[in-house]
Design a protein around this motif. Structure first.
Motif, PDB file in Angstrom:
ATOM      1  N   GLY A 228       0.789  -1.225   0.000  1.00 38.76           N
ATOM      2  CA  GLY A 228       0.000   0.000   0.000  1.00 38.76           C
ATOM      3  C   GLY A 228       0.818   1.270   0.000  1.00 38.76           C
ATOM      4  O   GLY A 228       0.290   2.358   0.168  1.00 38.76           O
ATOM      5  N   GLN A 229       2.151   1.179  -0.190  1.00 43.36           N
ATOM      6  CA  GLN A 229       2.995   2.372  -0.169  1.00 43.36           C
ATOM      7  C   GLN A 229       2.955   3.047  -1.532  1.00 43.36           C
ATOM      8  O   GLN A 229       3.193   2.416  -2.560  1.00 43.36           O
ATOM      9  CB  GLN A 229       4.427   1.991   0.201  1.00 43.36           C
ATOM     10  CG  GLN A 229       4.531   1.346   1.590  1.00 43.36           C
ATOM     11  CD  GLN A 229       5.945   0.919   1.907  1.00 43.36           C
ATOM     12  OE1 GLN A 229       6.880   1.317   1.228  1.00 43.36           O
ATOM     13  NE2 GLN A 229       6.088   0.129   2.952  1.00 43.36           N
ATOM     14  N   GLU A 230       2.682   4.345  -1.536  1.00 42.37           N
ATOM     15  CA  GLU A 230       2.478   5.060  -2.789  1.00 42.37           C
ATOM     16  C   GLU A 230       3.698   4.997  -3.685  1.00 42.37           C
ATOM     17  O   GLU A 230       3.596   4.808  -4.897  1.00 42.37           O
ATOM     18  CB  GLU A 230       2.114   6.526  -2.494  1.00 42.37           C
ATOM     19  CG  GLU A 230       0.727   6.708  -1.891  1.00 42.37           C
ATOM     20  CD  GLU A 230      -0.371   6.170  -2.794  1.00 42.37           C
ATOM     21  OE1 GLU A 230      -0.232   6.270  -4.030  1.00 42.37           O
ATOM     22  OE2 GLU A 230      -1.363   5.641  -2.266  1.00 42.37           O
ATOM     23  N   GLN A 231       4.912   5.155  -3.099  1.00 40.23           N
ATOM     24  CA  GLN A 231       6.104   5.137  -3.923  1.00 40.23           C
ATOM     25  C   GLN A 231       6.306   3.762  -4.555  1.00 40.23           C
ATOM     26  O   GLN A 231       6.713   3.637  -5.725  1.00 40.23           O
ATOM     27  CB  GLN A 231       7.344   5.542  -3.128  1.00 40.23           C
ATOM     28  CG  GLN A 231       7.701   4.628  -1.954  1.00 40.23           C
ATOM     29  CD  GLN A 231       7.024   5.032  -0.666  1.00 40.23           C
ATOM     30  OE1 GLN A 231       5.931   5.593  -0.709  1.00 40.23           O
ATOM     31  NE2 GLN A 231       7.673   4.775   0.468  1.00 40.23           N
ATOM     32  N   ALA A 235       6.040   2.737  -8.604  1.00 37.81           N
ATOM     33  CA  ALA A 235       7.125   2.023  -9.276  1.00 37.81           C
ATOM     34  C   ALA A 235       6.602   0.774  -9.971  1.00 37.81           C
ATOM     35  O   ALA A 235       7.003   0.454 -11.092  1.00 37.81           O
ATOM     36  CB  ALA A 235       8.211   1.660  -8.264  1.00 37.81           C
ATOM     37  N   VAL A 236       5.682   0.057  -9.295  1.00 41.72           N
ATOM     38  CA  VAL A 236       5.121  -1.158  -9.872  1.00 41.72           C
ATOM     39  C   VAL A 236       4.295  -0.839 -11.106  1.00 41.72           C
ATOM     40  O   VAL A 236       4.381  -1.534 -12.128  1.00 41.72           O
ATOM     41  CB  VAL A 236       4.264  -1.904  -8.822  1.00 41.72           C
ATOM     42  CG1 VAL A 236       3.472  -3.028  -9.490  1.00 41.72           C
ATOM     43  CG2 VAL A 236       5.140  -2.472  -7.726  1.00 41.72           C
ATOM     44  N   ILE A 237       3.493   0.235 -11.036  1.00 42.79           N
ATOM     45  CA  ILE A 237       2.685   0.635 -12.189  1.00 42.79           C
ATOM     46  C   ILE A 237       3.578   0.993 -13.364  1.00 42.79           C
ATOM     47  O   ILE A 237       3.313   0.624 -14.510  1.00 42.79           O
ATOM     48  CB  ILE A 237       1.766   1.810 -11.813  1.00 42.79           C
ATOM     49  CG1 ILE A 237       0.700   1.357 -10.814  1.00 42.79           C
ATOM     50  CG2 ILE A 237       1.111   2.398 -13.064  1.00 42.79           C
ATOM     51  CD1 ILE A 237      -0.181   2.474 -10.307  1.00 42.79           C
ATOM     52  N   GLY A 238       4.677   1.722 -13.066  1.00 38.59           N
ATOM     53  CA  GLY A 238       5.613   2.081 -14.123  1.00 38.59           C
ATOM     54  C   GLY A 238       6.253   0.858 -14.755  1.00 38.59           C
ATOM     55  O   GLY A 238       6.372   0.760 -15.987  1.00 38.59           O
ATOM     56  N   GLU A 239       6.658  -0.105 -13.921  1.00 35.29           N
ATOM     57  CA  GLU A 239       7.256  -1.340 -14.427  1.00 35.29           C
ATOM     58  C   GLU A 239       6.244  -2.133 -15.254  1.00 35.29           C
ATOM     59  O   GLU A 239       6.584  -2.701 -16.305  1.00 35.29           O
ATOM     60  CB  GLU A 239       7.747  -2.201 -13.257  1.00 35.29           C
ATOM     61  CG  GLU A 239       8.376  -3.511 -13.689  1.00 35.29           C
ATOM     62  CD  GLU A 239       8.712  -4.410 -12.507  1.00 35.29           C
ATOM     63  OE1 GLU A 239       9.097  -5.574 -12.749  1.00 35.29           O
ATOM     64  OE2 GLU A 239       8.568  -3.959 -11.345  1.00 35.29           O
ATOM     65  N   GLU A 240       5.004  -2.156 -14.775  1.00 32.96           N
ATOM     66  CA  GLU A 240       3.956  -2.893 -15.473  1.00 32.96           C
ATOM     67  C   GLU A 240       3.715  -2.304 -16.866  1.00 32.96           C
ATOM     68  O   GLU A 240       3.636  -3.039 -17.855  1.00 32.96           O
ATOM     69  CB  GLU A 240       2.667  -2.859 -14.654  1.00 32.96           C
ATOM     70  CG  GLU A 240       1.524  -3.636 -15.268  1.00 32.96           C
ATOM     71  CD  GLU A 240       0.290  -3.623 -14.377  1.00 32.96           C
ATOM     72  OE1 GLU A 240      -0.779  -4.020 -14.871  1.00 32.96           O
ATOM     73  OE2 GLU A 240       0.393  -3.215 -13.200  1.00 32.96           O
TER      74      GLU A 240
END
Length: 281
Positions: A228-231, A235-240
């Protein structure tokens, strides 16, 4: 008025058991015995109300008074012996994974069709049986549920065990979260060749696939909630998004798992394999 009699199969439905388990229970209780591949009543079975019924289509079969469902034998042993189906309900995993898990722990061995008991399984109280079709299967005492080795393997399979630094998955692959471990363990139990953190390279472009299945040329990605950490989430969304673009650009086949569908690993992967011409079960 004479009491209605029902077949053993109908009785099994009334008490919520599989018919093959009820046949085993009645055999161990000394009520019936198989002679020349046909079930026959013992004196004990006749005493308890069992009779023979002749059906014009199905021939002769054993029937029981409906009140037999309240007999102490059926009350005291409502679940024993435990079949793979019983264990699946208790462990909340697909029944077809139960035998794969027990085979991985050396308790049973795959036969041409069905499963045969191994020496290790005999030590834990497993019993070998044969279905009417001739396919072998194994049942277990309730003590199997308390075996530490089985409990540990089940926790591994479900992804509930703590993530260790080394060898957290059943096959020793390191994983980053319970979602990856659940996928890895499924691939291992189904004997699917797979690589972890597999590097796909296209000139200067590259990506690390969570899992790569060479036989299917398929990548599997696990997008777990990052606490649930925004950072981390960003990062995960960017990698995805980056992986999606690369996979699309280079025509890479892939499937994904998220928190909402991780409990469907068996169903989703088995279906995807079948679409690609590989039958797991």
């Amino acid at each position: 008025m004479a009491e209605k009699h029902i077949s053993t199969t109908a009785l099994a439905r009334q008490i919520g058991k599989e018919s093959k388990e009820l046949f085993i229970l009645l055999t161990s209780g000394g009520w019936i015995v198989k002679v020349d591949n046909h079930w026959q009543l013992t004196e004990k079975g006749k005493f308890e109300g069992g009779i023979y019924v002749n059906h014009p289509k199905f021939g002769e079969y054993i029937a029981w008074p409906e009140s037999i469902q309240h007999h102490p034998l059926l009350k005291l042993l409502p679940e024993a012996p435990l079949s793979a189906t019983n264990l699946a309900h208790k462990w909340d995993i697909p029944a077809r994974l139960v035998n794969l898990l027990l085979a991985e722990k050396g308790l049973i061995k795959r036969y041409v069709r069905g499963w045969q008991l191994a020496d290790r399984g005999k030590m834990l109280g497993g019993q070998q049986h044969e279905a009417e079709s001739g396919i072998p299967f194994v049942t277990w005492p309730e003590t199997l549920l308390d075996e530490p080795e089985i409990i540990d393997a089940l926790m591994q399979l479900l992804g509930d065990a703590p993530i260790a630094v080394q060898h957290p998955a059943l096959d020793g692959h390191p994983v980053n979260n319970a979602m990856q471990r659940r996928v890895d363990n499924w691939l291992y139990l189904t004997r699917t060749i797979h690589a972890r953190d597999y590097r796909l390279q296209w000139g200067l472009d590259y990506a690390l696939a969570d899992f790569y299945l060479p036989e299917l040329a398929l990548c599997v990605e696990c997008w777990a909630d990052q606490l649930g950490q925004e950072q981390n989430r960003a990062a995960v969304i960017g990698e995805e998004l980056e992986k999606h673009q690369l996979y699309k650009k280079h025509k890479v086949a892939f499937i994904e798992f998220r928190d909402e569908n991780i409990h469907q690993v068996d169903e989703i992967l088995a279906r995807e394999f079948l679409r690609r011409g590989v039958a797991i079960y």
